[in-house]
Design an enzyme around this catalytic site. Sequence first.
Site, PDB file in Angstrom:
ATOM      1  N   TYR A   1      39.283  45.083  32.905  1.00 32.00           N
ATOM      2  CA  TYR A   1      40.674  44.743  32.596  1.00 32.00           C
ATOM      3  C   TYR A   1      41.398  44.237  33.840  1.00 32.00           C
ATOM      4  O   TYR A   1      42.092  43.212  33.794  1.00 32.00           O
ATOM      5  CB  TYR A   1      41.387  45.973  32.033  1.00 32.00           C
ATOM      6  CG  TYR A   1      42.797  45.697  31.565  1.00 32.00           C
ATOM      7  CD1 TYR A   1      43.033  45.074  30.346  1.00 32.00           C
ATOM      8  CD2 TYR A   1      43.896  46.068  32.340  1.00 32.00           C
ATOM      9  CE1 TYR A   1      44.329  44.822  29.906  1.00 32.00           C
ATOM     10  CE2 TYR A   1      45.193  45.822  31.907  1.00 32.00           C
ATOM     11  CZ  TYR A   1      45.403  45.201  30.693  1.00 32.00           C
ATOM     12  OH  TYR A   1      46.686  44.945  30.269  1.00 32.00           O
TER      13      TYR A   1
ATOM     14  N   LYS B   1      43.099  40.472  34.519  1.00 30.80           N
ATOM     15  CA  LYS B   1      44.518  40.235  34.757  1.00 30.80           C
ATOM     16  C   LYS B   1      44.766  39.553  36.098  1.00 30.80           C
ATOM     17  O   LYS B   1      45.748  38.801  36.244  1.00 30.80           O
ATOM     18  CB  LYS B   1      45.299  41.545  34.641  1.00 30.80           C
ATOM     19  CG  LYS B   1      45.315  42.101  33.217  1.00 30.80           C
ATOM     20  CD  LYS B   1      45.866  41.080  32.205  1.00 30.80           C
ATOM     21  CE  LYS B   1      45.929  41.634  30.799  1.00 30.80           C
ATOM     22  NZ  LYS B   1      46.504  40.652  29.835  1.00 30.80           N
TER      23      LYS B   1
END
Length: 240
Positions: A145, A149
């Site tokens: 994740y 990002k």
Amino acid sequence: MTRSILITGAGAGIGRATARAFLADGWDVTLLGRRREALEETAAGQPARIISCDVGDPGQVEAAFAALPRLDVLFNNAGISAPAAPIDEIPVETWLEVSRTNITGMFLCARAAFGLMRRQDPRGGRIINNGSISAHVPRPGSTPYTMSKHAVTGLTRTLALDGRAHDIACAQIDIGNALTDMAAGFTRGVPQANGETRVEPVMDVEHVARMVLHMASLPLEVNTPFVTIMARDMPYIGRG
């Protein structure tokens, strides 16, 4: 002229709240997501264009954007997370699934929107990417994740530069602890950098929706390249 927006990941969470804010404000709203029934629930009977689409599929994305007569704003929102674990315990398949949505999906939708905005008359538009506090600092065990990002931030910076010649603005909203189904675990306790598990403050997702609406409503000669909105007391400032 009624302004138009396409919202990815509009079937739940931040996407749903944001879609309803734009519908209430009288925008021409296109809801995009994998499950049509979830998108119809988001629309709640209000007039909206509903497109079932997997953002990680190039053909589906191309067809979705080709169906639009015009696009003033893309809220590039669709994203998924993964269970926390050390990198050597994360299956490669999990990494591929996260990157397919959070990186490839972001790229494909931004690419399609950029091309449409560049060629429409009058030309131009705005792309708002959904980043994360994790675009700045990670949570423990969040390699896929957090990597995704950081990639979104690179996309935002590049499009903000490349878009100038075509009257396209690109911005990023980094969100911390908005209360959605994905963030519900914060209210029960999540691992901290010091090894403890703590309950974290959360905020109403409506604050995020109103911020995206504000960003989208700015004239194209104005941009908010990076906006952070978060629950005031979450452990971000000074995290670690």
